[in-house]
Design a protein around this motif. Structure first.
Motif, mmCIF file in Angstrom:
data_model
loop_
_atom_site.group_PDB
_atom_site.id
_atom_site.type_symbol
_atom_site.label_atom_id
_atom_site.label_comp_id
_atom_site.label_asym_id
_atom_site.label_seq_id
_atom_site.Cartn_x
_atom_site.Cartn_y
_atom_site.Cartn_z
ATOM 1 N N ALA A 70 0.670 -1.277 -0.001
ATOM 2 C CA ALA A 70 -0.005 0.039 0.096
ATOM 3 C C ALA A 70 0.943 1.213 -0.062
ATOM 4 C CB ALA A 70 -0.806 -0.090 1.338
ATOM 5 N N LYS A 71 2.025 1.278 0.869
ATOM 6 C CA LYS A 71 2.629 2.318 0.951
ATOM 7 C C LYS A 71 3.370 2.519 -0.366
ATOM 8 C CE LYS A 71 5.166 5.094 3.991
ATOM 9 N NZ LYS A 71 4.548 6.152 4.881
ATOM 10 N N LEU A 72 4.044 1.355 -1.147
ATOM 11 C CA LEU A 72 4.702 1.451 -2.276
ATOM 12 C C LEU A 72 3.662 2.249 -3.318
ATOM 13 C CD1 LEU A 72 6.709 -1.804 -2.989
ATOM 14 C CD2 LEU A 72 7.517 0.474 -2.542
ATOM 15 N N THR A 73 2.466 1.682 -3.231
ATOM 16 C CA THR A 73 1.741 2.195 -4.351
ATOM 17 C C THR A 73 1.410 3.815 -4.166
ATOM 18 O OG1 THR A 73 0.430 0.021 -4.275
ATOM 19 C CG2 THR A 73 -0.506 1.920 -5.366
ATOM 20 N N ALA A 74 1.298 4.118 -2.864
ATOM 21 C CA ALA A 74 0.962 5.575 -2.241
ATOM 22 C C ALA A 74 2.302 6.334 -2.812
ATOM 23 C CB ALA A 74 0.890 5.549 -1.008
ATOM 24 N N LYS A 75 3.544 5.876 -2.790
ATOM 25 C CA LYS A 75 4.655 6.334 -3.080
ATOM 26 C C LYS A 75 4.658 6.564 -4.697
ATOM 27 C CE LYS A 75 8.800 7.791 -1.837
ATOM 28 N NZ LYS A 75 8.983 8.944 -0.801
ATOM 29 N N ALA A 76 4.318 5.571 -5.280
ATOM 30 C CA ALA A 76 4.411 5.718 -6.687
ATOM 31 C C ALA A 76 3.244 6.605 -7.121
ATOM 32 C CB ALA A 76 4.081 4.306 -7.197
ATOM 33 N N LEU A 77 2.254 6.866 -6.578
ATOM 34 C CA LEU A 77 0.997 7.450 -7.027
ATOM 35 C C LEU A 77 1.457 9.257 -6.676
ATOM 36 C CD1 LEU A 77 -2.233 5.559 -6.552
ATOM 37 C CD2 LEU A 77 -1.238 6.129 -8.795
ATOM 38 N N ARG A 97 4.145 10.229 -6.905
ATOM 39 C CA ARG A 97 4.920 10.652 -8.054
ATOM 40 C C ARG A 97 4.242 11.032 -9.363
ATOM 41 N NH1 ARG A 97 10.596 7.406 -6.964
ATOM 42 N NH2 ARG A 97 10.636 8.044 -4.865
ATOM 43 N N ALA A 98 2.781 10.526 -9.358
ATOM 44 C CA ALA A 98 2.136 10.545 -10.530
ATOM 45 C C ALA A 98 1.820 12.140 -11.144
ATOM 46 C CB ALA A 98 0.835 9.884 -10.309
ATOM 47 N N LYS A 99 1.783 12.158 -12.304
ATOM 48 C CA LYS A 99 1.558 13.578 -12.870
ATOM 49 C C LYS A 99 0.029 14.072 -12.562
ATOM 50 C CE LYS A 99 4.117 12.638 -16.989
ATOM 51 N NZ LYS A 99 3.415 11.114 -17.690
ATOM 52 N N ILE A 100 -1.094 13.065 -12.642
ATOM 53 C CA ILE A 100 -2.319 13.492 -12.399
ATOM 54 C C ILE A 100 -2.661 13.730 -10.785
ATOM 55 C CG2 ILE A 100 -4.748 12.789 -12.496
ATOM 56 C CD1 ILE A 100 -3.380 12.902 -15.338
ATOM 57 N N SER A 154 -0.889 6.982 -16.439
ATOM 58 C CA SER A 154 -0.793 7.764 -17.486
ATOM 59 C C SER A 154 -2.033 7.208 -18.398
ATOM 60 C CB SER A 154 0.332 7.642 -18.690
ATOM 61 O OG SER A 154 0.687 6.137 -18.848
ATOM 62 N N TYR A 155 -2.342 5.884 -18.297
ATOM 63 C CA TYR A 155 -3.515 5.295 -19.119
ATOM 64 C C TYR A 155 -4.796 5.652 -18.448
ATOM 65 C CZ TYR A 155 -6.007 1.813 -21.683
ATOM 66 O OH TYR A 155 -6.894 1.041 -22.440
ATOM 67 N N TRP A 156 -5.041 5.220 -17.279
ATOM 68 C CA TRP A 156 -6.383 5.325 -16.692
ATOM 69 C C TRP A 156 -6.683 6.732 -16.268
ATOM 70 C CZ3 TRP A 156 -10.049 1.859 -17.253
ATOM 71 C CH2 TRP A 156 -9.621 0.642 -17.514
ATOM 72 N N MET A 157 -5.597 7.520 -16.104
ATOM 73 C CA MET A 157 -5.921 8.917 -15.728
ATOM 74 C C MET A 157 -5.714 9.911 -16.803
ATOM 75 S SD MET A 157 -4.737 8.587 -11.751
ATOM 76 C CE MET A 157 -3.951 6.993 -11.625
ATOM 77 N N GLY A 158 -5.036 9.385 -17.852
ATOM 78 C CA GLY A 158 -4.910 10.303 -18.843
ATOM 79 C C GLY A 158 -5.525 10.160 -20.213
ATOM 80 N N VAL A 159 -5.044 8.843 -20.610
ATOM 81 C CA VAL A 159 -5.538 8.430 -21.955
ATOM 82 C C VAL A 159 -7.164 8.047 -22.105
ATOM 83 C CG1 VAL A 159 -5.424 6.560 -23.733
ATOM 84 C CG2 VAL A 159 -3.286 7.335 -22.511
ATOM 85 N N VAL A 160 -7.652 7.144 -20.777
ATOM 86 C CA VAL A 160 -8.964 6.921 -20.806
ATOM 87 C C VAL A 160 -9.981 7.837 -20.426
ATOM 88 C CG1 VAL A 160 -10.563 5.209 -19.621
ATOM 89 C CG2 VAL A 160 -8.041 4.508 -20.495
ATOM 90 N N ARG A 161 -11.167 8.012 -20.983
ATOM 91 C CA ARG A 161 -11.989 8.773 -20.473
ATOM 92 C C ARG A 161 -12.810 7.889 -19.303
ATOM 93 N NH1 ARG A 161 -15.069 13.628 -22.592
ATOM 94 N NH2 ARG A 161 -15.936 13.559 -20.664
ATOM 95 N N LEU A 162 -13.038 8.482 -18.223
ATOM 96 C CA LEU A 162 -13.561 7.640 -17.302
ATOM 97 C C LEU A 162 -15.108 7.821 -17.293
ATOM 98 C CD1 LEU A 162 -10.889 8.007 -14.193
ATOM 99 C CD2 LEU A 162 -11.787 5.831 -15.615
ATOM 100 N N PRO A 163 -15.882 7.351 -16.764
ATOM 101 C CA PRO A 163 -17.422 7.456 -16.943
ATOM 102 C C PRO A 163 -17.839 8.433 -15.931
ATOM 103 C CG PRO A 163 -17.186 5.481 -15.552
ATOM 104 C CD PRO A 163 -15.748 5.789 -16.280
#
Lengths: 695, 144
Positions: free
Chosen positions: B17-24, B26-29, B132-141
């Motif tokens: 969970a921490k790793l994921t949080a750490k990685a996220l 650093r995310a652009k979105i 980049s894919y789910w939060m950038g490329v894809v349009r969410l409902p």
């Protein structure tokens, strides 16, 4: 004369012609000599007037010469009588030896006739008193004697002939009485006749010098002799086959000659024919006597031959006894040997008959079963069997007896046996059939196989254990490596994160520690990955199918593109066949071997060649490199897991690559081999099955 | 300036969970990460029950398959069975490589199946591509 003779003609054909010829010649000889001028007559009797003018000496001379006829007659008659006596002695001896009553009976008849001849002689010589004068007494008693002589043996023969028919002679004791009775009868008869002849003053006239038949009384014996010679003796001879009987028959010849001379020739006492007739009578007595002697000679010879034969037979019997004794000894020795083998045999040996009754057992039976031999012998073999063998056994024997189909014979099979104490133990049983004195027996050889069975069970159990522990180990390796991944991922990730976020902030020493931790975690991850691959090959079933190894090799080259490029290596894989293999595992195999070849290269251009050639129904693959090679003493070690020949700093790697290769080849039913020379390069080779479809 | 998207991470392993949080982070979105460590809590979060009474509706769900109390497969099934939730994209994030897990997940209408890489750089790479894919490329409902 040994064969019984049948048929009258056959009887005559048995006549010894030479002997008969000699007899006939002797009988004719006096007549022949007479024709040549010989005269066998005695000096004519002296008339009383002749003595008148003689002095004393001349008187005595004349008196003696006048007696010459009488003397000649006496000598001739006495000779015949002596022969008759001799015959009866021989005949008795014969009777004692042979118990044949014919001979003494006939001989007694001859003796009776001889006795009468003696009386006739003695009377003629006036040695015994007689009433009649010599002129009448001599021819009359002669004729009576001759008739008696002709009839009595004939009567005796006829009597015996019928007695034989009635099997009277069979009893020896009775035969003695028959002989004695007959002798007594003859004695009485002859005594009566002698008495009559001696006491009668006037005897009938028997001599007619002017008639053709000079002495008609002698015709009766002549006829009887001729009759018996031609008919009765041959009939009788059919039954008796000895020389005596034959001689009796032949004696008819001189008898007939005697009677002819007397009946037709003799005209006066002591004339030629009178003397010849008396001589012929001697011959007639001599012939049966010679026959008896011939019988003696023959008997003696037969006895000699018999003794000789008996000796031979005895020798043969002794020889046979010796041979039998020798053979018996050999047999006993051989039996003792066989018995010793049976007794010392560690296996149990049991002999039963066709009903299943135990005939014999060897000592091993006691050792294994606990029964004394006496407790088993005579009992049914079933006592040594537990159920259900016990119930089935009678059925086996009956089925074998009826159909000849044996369930046990000629092969070894495992059955159960029961000891005296009731415990059951496994035995290996082989049964043989044997024929003893036309009786069918079965030999069973039993071996206690408890130990073998236990060992076998132990082995099976061990094998099952081993398989289970192997499977457990595989599973453990898989689970362990799988579950180890999770915590390891944490270590790897956070040491990495630590390095990223705090690198260069905690001092040089801390940076170094972090580097070691990161590196260790990475290596551990690689190891676990390889271990997982290795155990997966062992666990999952391989999927063999038609696979193009050329295509796989090309994919491997693609996968290793970066590595090849970085090493500047050259990988050649051309004309590889279609084979039957698990494509994923084959890919792994080729990838490991090719990358291995590139990895262990020298400074020059690494070159790896993949080739294959056909060997029977398999393809032999070779992966050769021009790398550093290795000492062949490590050829087995390189295929073991986690075994490395070099430090990690020289050549990276987990030490699992070749172990995985070995396992893959093994699962494809082949064997991986390696040839290497330090500094020259290495060649790995393995075989794969040909593709069934292309073959 | 867009509103930050809400990501719900259902993960019992705190390290992950921490790793994921750490990685996220650093995310652009821009994003807000919510973490729950068991299946029951996840369902409470979705239905805004108990301590998650004020929880927002997640725009993206990162779901681990092996969880205490209620495992990822059940959660997935319940979300996709509820018309009010089924539009939310659910990405399975698992250490399992098994094809069976992959198949099951897609059959239960998972939107993606992602294997957690074993090494950290790889992990960072995966999170970056999700970003980049789910939060950038894809349009969410649209929510609601």
């Amino acid at each position: 004369m040994n064969k019984p003779i049948t048929g009258l003609r056959a009887v005559f054909s048995q006549l010894p012609l030479k002997v008969a010829g000699v007899l006939v010649f002797i009988c004719l000889l006096p007549t022949l000599l007479q024709l040549l001028g010989a005269d066998f007559s005695s000096a004519p009797p002296v008339s009383p007037a002749d003595f008148d003018e003689l002095d004393g000496k001349a008187f005595r001379e004349l008196a003696f010469s006048g007696m010459s006829g009488s003397f000649t007659h006496t000598i001739l008659e006495w000779t015949a009588t002596i022969i008759a006596l001799f015959t009866i002695v021989l005949a008795f001896a014969h009777f004692i030896v042979r118990r044949d009553i014919v001979t003494p009976v006939v001989a007694f008849a001859l003796l009776a006739a001889g006795t009468m001849d003696a009386f006739h002689t003695l009377a003629a010589d006036r040695l015994i008193s007689a009433s009649a004068n010599n002129q009448d007494l001599i021819p009359f008693t002669w004729a009576i004697c001759r008739t008696f002589n002709a009839i009595i043996p004939l009567t005796a023969l006829l009597m015996l002939f019928f007695m034989r028919r009635w099997s009277v002679e069979a009893a020896p004791r009775r035969s003695v009485w028959v002989v004695a009775g007959f002798a007594l009868l003859l004695a009485i008869l002859s005594a009566l006749i002698i008495d009559y002849a001696a006491t009668s003053a006037a005897l009938p006239q028997t001599m007619f010098p002017d008639a053709t038949i000079t002495r008609p009384w002698d015709v009766y014996p002549l006829v009887i002799y001729a009759f018996s010679g031609f008919l009765l003796y041959p009939l009788f001879l059919r039954k008796v086959t000895n020389y005596f009987a034959l001689a009796l028959w032949l004696s008819v010849i001189p008898d007939v000659a005697t009677q002819l001379h007397m009946a037709l020739g003799s005209t006066a006492l002591f004339d030629h024919h009178f003397n010849v007739a008396h001589f012929m009578k001697i011959i007639a007595y001599a012939v049966p006597c010679l026959g008896l002697i011939a019988d003696y000679v023959r008997t003696y010879r037969q006895v000699e031959v018999e003794v000789e034969e008996r000796k031979l037979a005895q020798n043969m019997v002794e020889q046979h006894v010796a041979i039998v004794q020798e053979k018996s000894a050999e047999l006993a020795a051989s039996e003792a040997r066989v018995q010793a083998i049976i007794d010392t045999a560690f296996d149990m040996i049991i002999v039963i008959d066709k009903k299943g009754i135990v005939e014999s057992v060897n000592p091993s039976v006691k050792r294994e079963f606990g029964y004394e031999p006496s407790e088993v012998i005579g009992q049914n073999i079933k006592m040594l069997m537990p159920n259900p063998y016990q119930e089935e056994h009678d059925g086996y024997l009956a089925a074998y007896h009826d159909t000849g189909v044996a369930k046990a014979i000629g092969k070894s099979r495992d059955v159960s046996a029961r000891r005296k104490d009731g415990t059951v133990f496994p035995v290996s049983l082989s049964v043989g059939e044997m024929q003893l004195d036309s009786e069918c027996m079965f030999v069973g050889i039993l071996q206690n196989v408890s130990k073998q069975k236990a060992a076998e069970r132990e082995k099976t159990e061990m094998l099952v254990d081993l398989q289970r522990s192997n499977a457990d180990l595989e599973k453990f390796a898989y689970v362990a490596s799988h579950d180890l991944q999770e915590p390891l991922r944490m270590i790897a990730s956070y040491t990495w994160l630590l390095k990223e976020d705090y690198g260069g902030k905690l001092g040089e020493e801390a940076d170094e520690y972090i580097d070691f931790a990161v590196d260790g975690a990475k290596r551990m991850q690689a190891l676990i990955q390889e271990l997982l691959t290795y155990s997966k090959i062992g666990q999952s079933s391989i999927e063999l199918r038609e696979t193009d190894s050329q295509e796989i090799a090309e994919q491997v080259q693609l996968d290793l593109k970066i590595m090849i490029a970085e090493a500047g290596a050259e990988v050649v894989a051309k004309g590889l066949p279609r084979i039957t293999a698990d494509p994923i595992q084959l890919r792994q195999l080729l990838q490991n071997l090719v990358s291995n070849g590139i990895k262990f290269s020298k400074s020059e251009t690494p070159r790896v060649t993949v080739s294959a050639k056909r060997d029977g129904n398999r393809w032999m693959f070779s992966i050769s490199d021009n790398g550093i090679g290795f000492d062949m003493q490590y050829k087995d070690r390189i295929f073991e897991i986690f075994q490395r020949l070099h430090t990690r700093t020289e050549y990276a790697g987990s030490g699992m690559g070749l172990a995985i290769c070995d396992r893959i080849v093994h699962r494809h039913g082949g064997q991986i081999e390696v040839q290497s020379e330090l500094g020259k390069g290495t060649t790995f080779s393995f075989s794969m099955a040909v593709d069934d479809n292309t073959d | 300036m867009t509103t930050p998207i809400n990501i719900l991470l259902i993960e019992d392993n705190l390290g992950d969970a921490k790793l994921t949080a750490k990685a996220l982070s650093r995310a652009k979105i821009e994003n807000t990460l919510y973490v729950v460590d068991d299946g029951m809590k996840a369902m409470d979060f979705f239905y805004q029950r108990g301590e998650y009474k004020d929880a927002p509706r997640p725009d993206l769900v990162l779901l681990d398959l092996n969880l205490p109390k209620k495992d990822g497969r059940e959660i997935l099934q319940e979300i996709k069975a509820d018309p009010s939730l089924l539009k939310i994209p659910v990405l399975i994030l698992s250490t399992s490589q098994s094809m069976e897990d992959v198949d099951t997940s897609y059959r239960l209408h998972a939107n993606s199946y992602i294997k957690k890489p074993v090494d950290f750089p790889g992990f960072m790479e995966v999170i970056r591509s999700i970003d980049s894919y789910w939060m950038g490329v894809v349009r969410l409902p649209a929510m609601g």
